[in-house]
Design a protein around this motif. Structure first.
Motif, PDB file in Angstrom:
ATOM      1  N   UNK A  96      40.461  34.273 -15.221  1.00 12.45           N
ATOM      2  CA  UNK A  96      39.139  34.785 -14.851  1.00 12.45           C
ATOM      3  C   UNK A  96      38.064  33.709 -14.732  1.00 12.45           C
ATOM      4  N   UNK A  97      38.384  32.491 -15.103  1.00  7.52           N
ATOM      5  CA  UNK A  97      37.378  31.429 -15.140  1.00  7.52           C
ATOM      6  C   UNK A  97      36.643  31.259 -13.808  1.00  7.52           C
ATOM      7  N   UNK A  98      37.385  31.213 -12.725  1.00  8.86           N
ATOM      8  CA  UNK A  98      36.759  30.995 -11.418  1.00  8.86           C
ATOM      9  C   UNK A  98      35.902  32.193 -11.007  1.00  8.86           C
ATOM     10  N   UNK A  99      36.341  33.388 -11.349  1.00  8.99           N
ATOM     11  CA  UNK A  99      35.615  34.590 -10.945  1.00  8.99           C
ATOM     12  C   UNK A  99      34.417  34.897 -11.844  1.00  8.99           C
ATOM     13  N   UNK A 110      30.341  31.605 -16.322  1.00  7.97           N
ATOM     14  CA  UNK A 110      29.890  31.455 -17.701  1.00  7.97           C
ATOM     15  C   UNK A 110      30.307  32.614 -18.596  1.00  7.97           C
ATOM     16  N   UNK A 111      30.578  33.764 -18.036  1.00  9.80           N
ATOM     17  CA  UNK A 111      30.992  34.930 -18.824  1.00  9.80           C
ATOM     18  C   UNK A 111      32.490  34.935 -19.110  1.00  9.80           C
ATOM     19  N   UNK A 112      33.187  33.945 -18.596  1.00  9.19           N
ATOM     20  CA  UNK A 112      34.638  33.879 -18.750  1.00  9.19           C
ATOM     21  C   UNK A 112      35.110  33.985 -20.207  1.00  9.19           C
ATOM     22  N   UNK A 113      34.516  33.250 -21.159  1.00  9.44           N
ATOM     23  CA  UNK A 113      35.003  33.359 -22.540  1.00  9.44           C
ATOM     24  C   UNK A 113      34.893  34.777 -23.113  1.00  9.44           C
ATOM     25  N   UNK A 120      38.064  37.099 -24.014  1.00  4.49           N
ATOM     26  CA  UNK A 120      38.233  37.588 -25.382  1.00  4.49           C
ATOM     27  C   UNK A 120      38.470  39.098 -25.387  1.00  4.49           C
ATOM     28  N   UNK A 121      37.691  39.824 -24.604  1.00  2.00           N
ATOM     29  CA  UNK A 121      37.845  41.280 -24.528  1.00  2.00           C
ATOM     30  C   UNK A 121      39.237  41.655 -24.020  1.00  2.00           C
ATOM     31  N   UNK A 122      39.693  40.958 -22.987  1.00  2.00           N
ATOM     32  CA  UNK A 122      41.035  41.208 -22.440  1.00  2.00           C
ATOM     33  C   UNK A 122      42.092  40.909 -23.497  1.00  2.00           C
TER      34      UNK A 122
END
Length: 90
Positions: free
Chosen positions: A41-44, A47-50, A54-56
Motif C-alpha cells: 500500500x505504500x505507493x497508493x 504517508x498513511x501507509x503505516x 497496521x490495520x490490515x
C-alpha cells in the motif's frame, strides 16, 4: 505471497522492530503481514501507509487465528474462509 509471509514469520519478520507498530510487536504473524501490507500500500497510501498497513495486519492476523485448526494449511475450506473474510475486510 503466502510463502513469503511464512518465511518472514519463521525468520522473525521482515519489518524491523522500530518500524513495527507497538500493537504488532511480539506478534510474528502480524509483523510479517505488516511488512507485506506496507510494501503493497505504500505507493497508493503515501504517508498513511503505516496506519493502513497496521490495520490490515491486525485484522488479517485475527482472521487467520479465527479460522486456523489442525491441518488448516492443507484444508481448502479453511483457506477459502480466510480469503473470503480478508476480501470482505478489504
Amino acid at each position: 505471497k503466502a510463502h513469503e509471509i511464512r518465511d518472514q514469520v519463521v525468520e522473525g519478520s521482515r519489518a524491523k522492530t522500530e518500524e513495527t507498530p507497538v500493537s504488532l510487536r511480539g506478534d510474528p504473524l502480524g509483523s510479517a503481514i505488516y511488512g507485506q501490507a506496507r510494501d503493497a500500500v505504500e505507493e497508493l497510501a503515501g504517508e498513511q501507509s503505516p496506519e493502513i498497513s497496521e490495520e490490515i495486519a491486525v485484522e488479517f492476523a485475527s482472521i487467520i487465528q479465527r479460522h486456523k485448526r489442525v491441518g488448516w494449511t492443507t484444508d481448502p475450506n479453511a483457506e477459502n474462509a480466510m480469503r473470503q473474510d480478508m476480501d470482505d475486510f478489504l
